[in-house]
Design a protein around this motif. Structure first.
Motif, short mmCIF file in Angstrom:
data_model
loop_
_atom_site.label_atom_id
_atom_site.label_comp_id
_atom_site.label_asym_id
_atom_site.label_seq_id
_atom_site.Cartn_x
_atom_site.Cartn_y
_atom_site.Cartn_z
N GLY A 133 0.81 -1.21 0.00
CA GLY A 133 0.00 0.00 0.00
C GLY A 133 0.85 1.26 0.00
O GLY A 133 1.82 1.35 0.76
N VAL A 134 0.48 2.21 -0.87
CA VAL A 134 1.16 3.51 -0.94
C VAL A 134 0.12 4.59 -1.21
O VAL A 134 -0.98 4.31 -1.68
CB VAL A 134 2.23 3.56 -2.05
CG1 VAL A 134 3.36 2.59 -1.78
CG2 VAL A 134 1.61 3.28 -3.42
N ASP A 161 -5.25 5.14 5.62
CA ASP A 161 -6.11 4.08 5.08
C ASP A 161 -5.28 2.83 4.75
O ASP A 161 -5.74 1.70 4.97
CB ASP A 161 -6.84 4.57 3.83
CG ASP A 161 -7.81 5.69 4.13
OD1 ASP A 161 -8.30 5.77 5.28
OD2 ASP A 161 -8.08 6.51 3.22
N ALA A 162 -4.08 3.04 4.22
CA ALA A 162 -3.20 1.90 3.95
C ALA A 162 -2.81 1.21 5.26
O ALA A 162 -2.77 -0.03 5.34
CB ALA A 162 -1.96 2.37 3.20
N GLU A 163 -2.52 1.98 6.29
CA GLU A 163 -2.14 1.40 7.57
C GLU A 163 -3.29 0.59 8.17
O GLU A 163 -3.06 -0.48 8.76
CB GLU A 163 -1.69 2.50 8.52
CG GLU A 163 -0.36 3.15 8.09
CD GLU A 163 -0.08 4.47 8.77
OE1 GLU A 163 1.08 4.93 8.68
OE2 GLU A 163 -0.99 5.06 9.38
N LEU A 167 -3.32 -3.41 9.16
CA LEU A 167 -3.84 -3.96 10.41
C LEU A 167 -4.84 -5.08 10.16
O LEU A 167 -4.87 -6.09 10.88
CB LEU A 167 -4.52 -2.85 11.23
CG LEU A 167 -3.63 -1.82 11.93
CD1 LEU A 167 -4.47 -0.69 12.50
CD2 LEU A 167 -2.83 -2.48 13.04
N ALA A 168 -5.66 -4.90 9.12
CA ALA A 168 -6.72 -5.87 8.80
C ALA A 168 -6.22 -7.02 7.93
O ALA A 168 -7.03 -7.83 7.49
CB ALA A 168 -7.87 -5.15 8.12
N LEU A 179 8.59 9.61 8.74
CA LEU A 179 8.07 10.32 9.90
C LEU A 179 6.62 9.94 10.16
O LEU A 179 6.22 9.66 11.30
CB LEU A 179 8.21 11.83 9.71
CG LEU A 179 7.73 12.70 10.87
CD1 LEU A 179 8.57 12.44 12.12
CD2 LEU A 179 7.81 14.18 10.49
N GLU A 180 5.81 9.91 9.10
CA GLU A 180 4.41 9.55 9.25
C GLU A 180 4.26 8.11 9.72
O GLU A 180 3.44 7.80 10.60
CB GLU A 180 3.67 9.74 7.93
CG GLU A 180 3.48 11.17 7.49
CD GLU A 180 2.62 11.27 6.26
OE1 GLU A 180 1.41 10.98 6.36
OE2 GLU A 180 3.15 11.60 5.19
N ILE A 181 5.04 7.20 9.13
CA ILE A 181 4.92 5.79 9.49
C ILE A 181 5.41 5.53 10.91
O ILE A 181 4.86 4.70 11.63
CB ILE A 181 5.65 4.92 8.46
CG1 ILE A 181 4.86 4.93 7.14
CG2 ILE A 181 5.81 3.49 8.95
CD1 ILE A 181 5.41 4.03 6.07
N GLN A 182 6.43 6.28 11.36
CA GLN A 182 6.90 6.13 12.74
C GLN A 182 5.78 6.47 13.72
O GLN A 182 5.66 5.84 14.77
CB GLN A 182 8.11 7.03 12.99
CG GLN A 182 9.41 6.50 12.40
CD GLN A 182 10.03 5.38 13.22
OE1 GLN A 182 9.51 4.99 14.26
NE2 GLN A 182 11.15 4.86 12.77
#
Length: 249
Positions: A133-134, A161-163, A167-168, A179-182
């Motif tokens: 996902g990107v 939404d990708a994150e 999770l699902a 930075l966002e993913i951290q």
């Protein structure tokens, strides 16, 4: 003071910043941890780094808060002398400003589920056929498209939404701004579910630089030299470590 006046005169000419004998640097104050406001005072990585750069240049500086939309006008009208507010260096902006060398670049991070069978060390061939996902219309999708071993690219309007799909278990990996993913990994759900896999060499442009007026070549070159100095003597990394747990040079 005589030497300072001489230096400022070389940079700005007989008017402008010479009148108050200090460099005025603007930040937006709305992008933590890079810049934010503590009360009415600018703070953050860029403010601390800016102070170190001023010390390296031997110039007194003052930092001011300026909303993003007013930054260009403030610089043009000489109410400020430089912008140090996470301004990305782009061809369009180069037509309006002169930039220093980049003082930071934001790396990219690939994450996956903790229970996934991920090779160590990781190789991008492991992405072949995997659901990644990107955020749509960006450099991350272009990078994945360039890989010889093609993943299944899933495009999202927002990284959040990708994150959620990771999770699902509707995705195998997510690739995005580190930075966002951290921030996601530091959340309870993200930390329980997922882990960093690899920093990937996504081309994210030239990075972020100090913007000055087009004619202020001397000032831009002084910033260049100061950035090189604080990186070489370790000051940069000491400041960065207060705000970010990973390298951004």
């Amino acid at each position: 003071m005589a030497r300072l006046a001489f230096v400022l005169a070389l940079i700005f000419g007989p008017s402008g910043a010479l009148a108050q004998a200090q460099l005025r640097i603007a930040v937006e104050g709305a992008y933590p941890p890079f810049n934010y406001a503590e009360g009415q005072e600018p703070a953050g990585f860029e403010v601390d780094l800016g102070r170190a750069l001023c010390e390296a240049m031997g110039l007194p500086c003052t930092f001011v808060l300026q909303d993003w939309d007013g930054l260009h006008a403030a610089l043009k009208e000489k109410r400020i002398d430089a912008i140090m507010s996470s301004m990305e260096i782009t061809p369009e902006r180069r037509s309006r400003y002169r930039f220093s060398r980049p003082y930071y670049r934001m790396p990219s991070l690939l994450i996956g589920r903790r229970d996934a069978d991920i090779p160590d060390p990781f190789n991008t061939t492991s992405l072949a056929g995997k659901r990644v996902g990107v955020v749509e219309d960006g450099e991350f999708a272009a990078y994945l498209e360039s890989l010889p071993a093609k993943p299944e690219i899933r495009l999202y309007h927002k990284l959040d939404d990708a994150e959620l799909d990771l999770l699902a278990e509707r995705l195998d990996f997510v690739l995005g701004d580190k930075l966002e993913i951290q921030s996601f990994l530091q959340s309870r759900e993200g930390g329980d579910c997922c882990r960093p896999v690899a920093d990937l060499p996504v081309d994210r442009g030239e990075g972020y630089g100090v913007a000055v007026r087009k004619g202020d070549r001397g000032l831009a070159e002084m910033f260049d030299a100061a950035i090189a100095k604080v990186i070489a003597d370790g000051t940069y990394d000491r400041i960065r470590a207060k705000y970010l747990p990973f390298d951004i040079k």
